[in-house]
Enzyme design. Structure first.
Site, short mmCIF file in Angstrom:
data_model
loop_
_atom_site.label_atom_id
_atom_site.label_comp_id
_atom_site.label_asym_id
_atom_site.label_seq_id
_atom_site.Cartn_x
_atom_site.Cartn_y
_atom_site.Cartn_z
N CYS A 1 69.34 -55.64 53.80
CA CYS A 1 67.97 -56.02 53.40
C CYS A 1 66.94 -55.86 54.51
O CYS A 1 65.84 -55.37 54.28
CB CYS A 1 67.96 -57.42 52.83
SG CYS A 1 68.39 -58.74 53.99
N HIS B 1 67.13 -63.47 52.77
CA HIS B 1 66.87 -62.15 52.20
C HIS B 1 65.50 -61.68 52.70
O HIS B 1 64.56 -62.48 52.75
CB HIS B 1 66.90 -62.19 50.67
CG HIS B 1 66.66 -60.85 50.03
ND1 HIS B 1 67.27 -59.70 50.47
CD2 HIS B 1 65.86 -60.48 49.00
CE1 HIS B 1 66.87 -58.68 49.73
NE2 HIS B 1 66.01 -59.13 48.84
N TYR C 1 35.26 -59.44 44.20
CA TYR C 1 35.02 -58.90 42.86
C TYR C 1 36.25 -58.16 42.33
O TYR C 1 36.40 -57.95 41.12
CB TYR C 1 33.81 -57.98 42.86
CG TYR C 1 34.05 -56.60 43.41
CD1 TYR C 1 34.34 -55.54 42.57
CD2 TYR C 1 33.99 -56.36 44.78
CE1 TYR C 1 34.58 -54.27 43.09
CE2 TYR C 1 34.22 -55.11 45.29
CZ TYR C 1 34.51 -54.06 44.45
OH TYR C 1 34.76 -52.82 44.96
N TRP D 1 77.45 -53.47 51.98
CA TRP D 1 77.75 -54.86 52.36
C TRP D 1 79.25 -55.08 52.48
O TRP D 1 79.72 -56.21 52.44
CB TRP D 1 77.17 -55.82 51.32
CG TRP D 1 75.67 -55.92 51.35
CD1 TRP D 1 74.93 -56.87 51.99
CD2 TRP D 1 74.73 -55.03 50.74
NE1 TRP D 1 73.59 -56.64 51.81
CE2 TRP D 1 73.42 -55.51 51.05
CE3 TRP D 1 74.83 -53.89 49.96
CZ2 TRP D 1 72.26 -54.89 50.60
CZ3 TRP D 1 73.67 -53.26 49.52
CH2 TRP D 1 72.41 -53.75 49.84
N ASP E 1 60.23 -55.25 46.96
CA ASP E 1 61.58 -55.34 47.52
C ASP E 1 62.29 -54.01 47.30
O ASP E 1 62.45 -53.55 46.17
CB ASP E 1 62.35 -56.47 46.83
CG ASP E 1 63.62 -56.84 47.57
OD1 ASP E 1 64.04 -56.07 48.46
OD2 ASP E 1 64.19 -57.91 47.27
#
Length: 785
Positions: free
Chosen positions: A372, A431, A617, A336, A454
């Site tokens: 991301c 995000h 179930y 980043w 994630d």
């Protein structure tokens, strides 16, 4: 007469057959030429020099026979048999085959894209020559043997092995025997066709089978004493999860959703801000050449035990860790910083294919770089490729909680200046993560379905950068104590933003809060189109509603700051749900009793919010079918019973197998702020089949049984089929009944002859789309004749 005559008398067994004439004489004549062959001079000289090596033939020598005649004496008459022939037993062919050792010449896995296996298993889009199948579903293979197979005398079984150390006890070494009636829940094989030396097998696998790459060996033998022979198949078998199989924990019952979340290889990923939502097309490419191999390589690279690859919970958790390279040399390096000069900018990617193929081709060197949406896109590819339904999800105004407080905290000093070193929590413009679909047998019922996962490295979970799978239903209700990583996901979508000011003594006090600052416009691609679908309601109740506030406060009490919200002054109100008798019956209004008790000496007021959802179930909720609010006022020490009713018309077309439902109640007591919560699961009972034996039960003597069924529904049942079976009584078979009108009664009389004495059970079941779990049994004691 020249020559010699030898006589074989009748005591000999030569040429005898059962039922033939009495023993006869057989005369054998050996007749030589009358002319004596002239001996050459060289031979005469050699015989004189070495008499031991070259002897003259005398009249008694039989080394040279010019003619053999069978001479029949004048009396008695005889039947001449030219040569002895041994009788063949009745199973002569089988014995002849036993003498030829059985072996496998070749194996055809029917693995091409156009073969039956690939089409039926919906794996025809994958590349490669290996057989790619989905677990819990039969598949076929053909074998050529060196001779015809004998079911009575030959043995044949298959060995499937996966992982570095295959073990039968771990499910990584599978031994598949050949049986007549394969069971769905076990590995079994059956010969379905035989033509000369070729056989066709149908193999059934359990819905819990370990997924991954298997090697196949076929072992054959003809008797117990001889060593078995093995044949190694040149192709492998890849087993995937199966969202089309009801027994698989990743089963998804909606065909359009399966097509979207498993088979669609192109999608949309959303970004921007909640008021300026952008969308980009992403090529997931899960069927592209080399991608399946890359996904299997990731599993190997993870060092995940092969025995754990049958559980989608474990699988998703490992994949979440392996998509990022933070601590295990996974697929993508996060960046980043804005400087991507030594790699590819995250915004430049538009496909998972190049990333996964590059990671595989370099033997696991992490690819640079990802953010991301790239992590999410690759995760979607890997999960869909392995057969787990998945989608990329974008949350706008997404909080990053760093201290598990379940709040997004902003700290100021005494002068209301931000304290930078304390403000580690943040709110991202957007995000992107993933939802994947599976049952959660490890959690209370109702928490299956969509799970958040994630792969973007933000916080560690059990020491590794990963997140999930976290149940969306648990997140929605604030039950953050349910694994995995529910608190973190809850904070992302529904934490309050709390503002703190430092006091003169160094402590902090709240001076402001924002309740709607986090978790907006949670988005994913719509099923079957490129439109955006807003799924915020799956993650949280309507913003500002009482249910949403209850969820927030419930969650915060399990965080690191449980006192952020005021604790209830008292917890003296109790809510219980009661079922009368055996519970509500199918075809009628479902009625439950809600008991509310005030255990205090003061009056109490609350509003109960109720919703009921259809449930599989496995604990997966299909959808809510009724919601309502119920105001309740209680006098001191008063108990009230509220009759809750679900009309038949509201559930008649919504039920699934087992006819199970979940009722969720929540509320807050006005006087004390006590939070009320209750979840109750129940099912709509179906009628039993009534089976009444008729006559005496005696081995070899015909008897009968009457089976009676009454349709409990106020509508017609279509295509009703009865299945009847009784070990030692009669073989299993079907009886087609057809349509059964509303509330009408069907009577079926079965005639059969018991074959085994002792206590026996005759069982019957009804199969029909509108009504399931209808069955009955009768105990029958069979006497000896």
């Amino acid at each position: 007469m020249p020559g010699e005559r030898l006589t074989v008398r009748g005591t000999s067994d030569v040429g005898r057959f059962p039922g033939a004439a009495p023993p006869t004489r057989v005369e054998l004549t050996i007749q030589k030429d009358e002319k004596k062959q002239e001996e050459g001079g060289c031979r005469r000289w050699f015989r004189k020099m070495c008499p031991c090596c070259c002897k003259r033939q005398n009249s008694s020598s039989y080394d040279i026979t010019d003619k053999v005649e069978l001479v029949k004496p004048p009396t008695p008459a005889v039947i001449l048999v030219p040569e002895p022939v041994k009788p063949k037993p009745e199973n002569g062919e089988a014995r002849e085959m036993e003498e030829i050792k059985l072996s496998v010449v070749s194996v055809d896995l029917l693995s091409s894209k156009t073969d039956q296996n690939r089409l039926e298993h919906r794996t025809d889009l994958y590349h490669g020559e290996d057989l790619i199948i989905r677990r819990g579903q039969p598949f076929q293979m053909e074998m050529e043997l060196n001779r015809p197979f004998s079911a009575e005398n030959d043995k044949l079984h298959l060995d499937l092995k996966t992982g570095p150390l295959p073990m039968v006890s771990k499910g990584t070494h599978v031994i598949i025997p050949l049986v007549d009636n394969p069971e769905d829940k076990h590995w079994k094989g059956k010969i379905v066709e035989q033509n000369g030396n070729k056989i066709k097998l149908s193999i059934s696998s359990p819905a819990t089978a370990v997924c991954g790459l298997y090697g196949l060996t076929v072992t054959s033998s003809s008797s117990k004493d001889e060593p078995a022979t093995t044949h190694d198949c040149s192709k492998n078998i890849v087993i995937l999860f199966n969202p089309w199989c009801e027994e698989d924990t990743v089963f998804l019952d909606d065909e359009e959703e399966r097509n979207e979340y498993v088979l669609n290889d192109i999608g949309r990923i959303y970004y921007g801000t909640e008021k300026q939502i952008g969308a980009r097309t992403w090529n997931f490419g899960q069927f592209h050449e080399g991608i399946l191999e890359a996904c299997l390589f990731i599993l190997e690279k993870s060092d995940m035990p092969a025995s754990g690859r049958g559980d989608p919970i474990n699988m998703v958790r490992v994949i979440s860790a392996m998509i990022n390279a933070q601590d295990d040399y996974g697929v993508l390096v996060g960046n980043w910083s804005g400087d991507y000069s030594d790699g590819v900018s995250p915004s430049a990617w538009s496909s998972s294919v190049e990333i996964l193929r590059k990671y595989h081709s370099t033997n696991g060197i992490p690819v640079s770089y990802g953010q991301c949406w790239v992590f999410s896109g690759v995760t979607t590819t890997v999960l869909r490729c392995l057969g787990i339904p998945a989608r990329s999800v974008t949350n706008f105004q997404s909080a990053h909680d760093t201290d598990v407080s379940l709040t997004t905290d902003v700290y100021f000093d005494e002068n209301l200046d931000p304290i930078a070193y304390l403000n580690s929590d943040s709110v991202w413009n957007f995000h992107v993560w993933n939802d994947c679909w599976m049952a959660r047998p490890d959690l209370p019922p109702g928490n299956g379905g969509w799970q958040a996962v994630d792969s973007t490295p933000q916080e560690t979970s059990q020491g590794t950068f990963r997140c999930g799978p976290a149940s969306l239903n648990a997140i929605r209700s604030g039950e953050v104590y349910l694994k995995h990583d529910s608190p973190f996901v809850f904070a992302e979508v529904n934490s309050d933003k709390i503002y703190w000011q430092r006091n003169l003594d160094g402590t902090f006090s709240q001076f402001h809060s924002e309740k709607k600052a986090v978790g907006h416009c949670i988005s994913t691609k719509a099923v079957g189109s490129d439109e955006r679908a807003d799924i915020t309601h799956l993650y949280k109740h309507q913003e500002g509603s009482e249910e949403e506030r209850i969820a927030v406060e419930t969650a915060s009490r399990h965080g690191s700051k449980p006192d952020v919200y005021s604790k209830p002054m008292a917890e003296d109100v109790i809510v219980e749900v009661k079922l009368e008798g055996e519970g509500p019956r199918m075809g009628t209004d479902a009625k439950l009793s809600i008991l509310v008790k005030n255990q205090s000496s003061s009056p109490r007021r609350t509003t109960l919010h109720s919703q009921v959802a259809v449930m599989y179930y496995t604990g997966v909720l299909k959808g809510t079918i009724k919601k309502e609010e119920m105001p309740v006022e209680l006098l001191p020490n008063e108990e009230k019973t509220i009759e809750w009713v679900l009309p038949y018309q509201q559930y008649q077309n919504e039920l699934v197998d087992q006819a199970a439902l979940m009722l969720t109640l929540s509320g807050r007591v006005s006087e004390t702020q006590q939070v009320l919560a209750n979840q109750t699961t129940f099912r709509l009972r179906t009628p039993d089949l009534i089976i009444a034996p008729l006559g005496d039960a005696v081995v070899g003597k015909e008897m009968a049984a009457k089976i009676t069924f009454t349709n409990p529904l106020p509508r017609m049942l279509k295509g009703v089929v009865f299945r009847v079976e009784g070990l030692g009584l009669q073989k299993g078979h079907e009886v087609v009944v057809g349509d059964v009108a509303a509330h009408s009664t069907v009577t079926l009389t079965e005639h059969f002859v018991p074959t085994q004495p002792g206590p026996r059970k005759l069982v019957a079941s009804l199969d029909c789309k509108q009504l399931t779990q209808v069955h009955g049994v009768a105990n029958i004691v069979v006497l000896e004749q």
